[in-house]
Design a protein around this motif. Structure first.
Motif, PDB file in Angstrom:
ATOM      1  N   UNK A 146       0.806  -1.328  -0.012  1.00 35.78           N
ATOM      2  CA  UNK A 146       0.056   0.047  -0.117  1.00 35.78           C
ATOM      3  C   UNK A 146       0.831   1.261   0.100  1.00 35.78           C
ATOM      4  N   UNK A 147       1.997   1.098   0.357  1.00 33.26           N
ATOM      5  CA  UNK A 147       3.116   2.263   0.210  1.00 33.26           C
ATOM      6  C   UNK A 147       3.793   2.517  -0.960  1.00 33.26           C
ATOM      7  N   UNK A 148       3.654   1.446  -1.866  1.00 27.60           N
ATOM      8  CA  UNK A 148       4.518   1.427  -3.376  1.00 27.60           C
ATOM      9  C   UNK A 148       3.678   2.497  -4.286  1.00 27.60           C
ATOM     10  N   UNK A 149       4.495   3.418  -4.569  1.00 32.47           N
ATOM     11  CA  UNK A 149       3.904   4.133  -5.561  1.00 32.47           C
ATOM     12  C   UNK A 149       4.475   4.399  -6.815  1.00 32.47           C
ATOM     13  N   UNK A 150       5.672   3.573  -7.114  1.00 33.52           N
ATOM     14  CA  UNK A 150       6.490   3.424  -8.116  1.00 33.52           C
ATOM     15  C   UNK A 150       6.088   2.515  -9.032  1.00 33.52           C
ATOM     16  N   UNK A 151       6.534   2.533 -10.399  1.00 31.36           N
ATOM     17  CA  UNK A 151       6.275   1.359 -11.472  1.00 31.36           C
ATOM     18  C   UNK A 151       6.923   0.176 -10.669  1.00 31.36           C
ATOM     19  N   UNK A 152       6.613  -0.915 -11.355  1.00 31.98           N
ATOM     20  CA  UNK A 152       7.208  -2.298 -11.085  1.00 31.98           C
ATOM     21  C   UNK A 152       8.615  -2.505 -11.815  1.00 31.98           C
TER      22      UNK A 152
END
Length: 277
Positions: A146-152
Motif C-alpha cells: 500500500x506504500x508502493x507508488x513507483x512502477x514495477x
C-alpha cells in the motif's frame, strides 16, 4: 509462456491509482488485454451510510454501491484510453469482492491486487477478502504494498523456494517476469539443526530456469530467524524489486497463511510479491 490477459482489482482506496498504473504498464509491456474489475463489496462504506435513512435500505444501498462501482470502472476506462492501451475493458460487479475476483481471474493470466492498509477502516475485512482470494484463485496474484507508488521494477528478483509444490508453481507462474529481470536469486533458508542440504536439487532447478531463459543465482542460507523474517531481510539486503513465493493450501490453510511465512509477508511486505496457491 507469457501474459496475454491481466485482471486488476478496482476500488475507492488510496492505493488504487498506483495499482492501476502498474497494471496498465504490465499490459503494455506484454501486449496483454487488461480487465479492470470493481466489485461493489470492495468499495468504501460511506455510500451505505448515506443510504441508511432511506426506505428499502438494502435495495437502495446496493444500487448506490453499484453506481459507485460503475463510476470507478468508468474512470479506469478513461485512464486506459489516456495511456493508449490497445486492449482493455472495465467491469462493475455486484458480487462479493473475493468471489468476483477469484471467478474473473480464471479467465486471465495474472491478478493484480494491493496489500491492505492497516491504518484504514475496514482493514480486517480487506485482509479476510484477500485471504479468500488467495485460497480460491486459480491464477497467480501480484500484491502491491500500500506504500508502493513507483512502477514495477525488475532489476533484482528474489525467488523463494522451500521444496513445496506451491513454490514451484509460483516459479512457473512468474516466468514472464523472471525472463525480464536483471538478476534472479533462487533462495532457500534452513535452520542450523536442519541436516538437509538442498544445493544439489537447487542446481537442477537452476538448470530448469536456464532452459526457460532465466539465469538465476542459487543461495542456500542457514539462519536462526523465522523464514518470513529471513526472506524480508534478504529482500532488503539485496535491494529486491519483487519477491516470488508460494501461498500454502493445506487443510488448515487459513492458519498456515496467517500464522507463517505468508502472514509475515502480507503484514510487512515492502516490495511487490507474486504469490501462487
Amino acid at each position: 509462456m507469457t501474459y496475454r490477459s491481466l485482471l486488476v482489482a478496482l476500488d475507492a482506496l488510496p492505493a488504487n491509482p498506483a495499482r492501476t498504473h502498474i497494471a496498465i504498464a504490465l499490459a503494455k509491456a506484454f501486449g496483454a488485454h487488461l480487465i479492470g474489475l470493481a466489485p461493489t463489496a470492495a468499495l468504501d462504506l460511506q455510500a451505505l451510510q448515506a443510504a441508511a435513512a432511506m426506505d428499502d435500505y438494502a435495495a437502495r444501498a446496493g444500487a448506490t454501491l453499484l453506481a459507485q462501482a460503475r463510476d470507478i470502472a468508468q474512470r479506469f476506462h478513461e485512464r486506459c484510453e489516456a495511456a493508449g492501451l490497445a486492449s482493455f475493458e472495465a467491469l462493475a460487479d455486484p458480487s462479493p469482492a473475493a468471489e468476483s475476483l477469484a471467478r474473473h481471474a480464471q479467465c486471465t493470466d495474472l491478478l493484480v491486487m494491493s496489500q491492505p492498509d492497516p491504518s484504514l477502516p475496514g482493514h480486517r475485512q480487506q485482509l479476510a477478502e484477500l485471504e479468500q482470494v488467495l485460497l480460491a484463485c486459480s491464477r497467480p496474484v501480484l500484491l502491491i504494498p500500500y506504500t508502493h507508488l513507483e512502477p514495477l521494477h525488475l532489476r533484482r528478483v528474489l525467488l523463494a523456494w522451500d521444496g513445496s509444490p506451491e513454490s514451484v508453481r509460483a516459479m512457473t507462474d512468474a516466468l514472464p517476469l523472471l525472463r525480464r529481470a536483471g538478476k534472479v536469486a533462487l533462495m532457500h533458508w534452513r535452520s542450523e539443526a536442519d541436516a538437509q542440504r538442498p544445493l544439489e536439487f537447487m542446481a537442477c532447478l537452476r538448470q530448469w530456469l536456464a532452459f526457460q531463459g532465466v539465469d538465476a543465482e542459487v543461495h542456500d542460507e542457514v539462519t536462526p530467524l523465522a523464514v518470513g523474517d529471513a526472506l524480508l531481510n534478504a529482500a532488503s539486503d539485496r535491494g529486491a524489486d519483487l519477491i516470488v513465493m508460494g501461498a500454502y493450501g493445506h487443510a488448515r490453510w487459513t492458519e498456515r497463511l496467517f500464522g507463517g511465512v505468508s502472514r509475515t509477508l502480507l503484514a510487512s511486505m515492502t516490495v511487490p510479491v507474486l504469490m501462487s496457491h
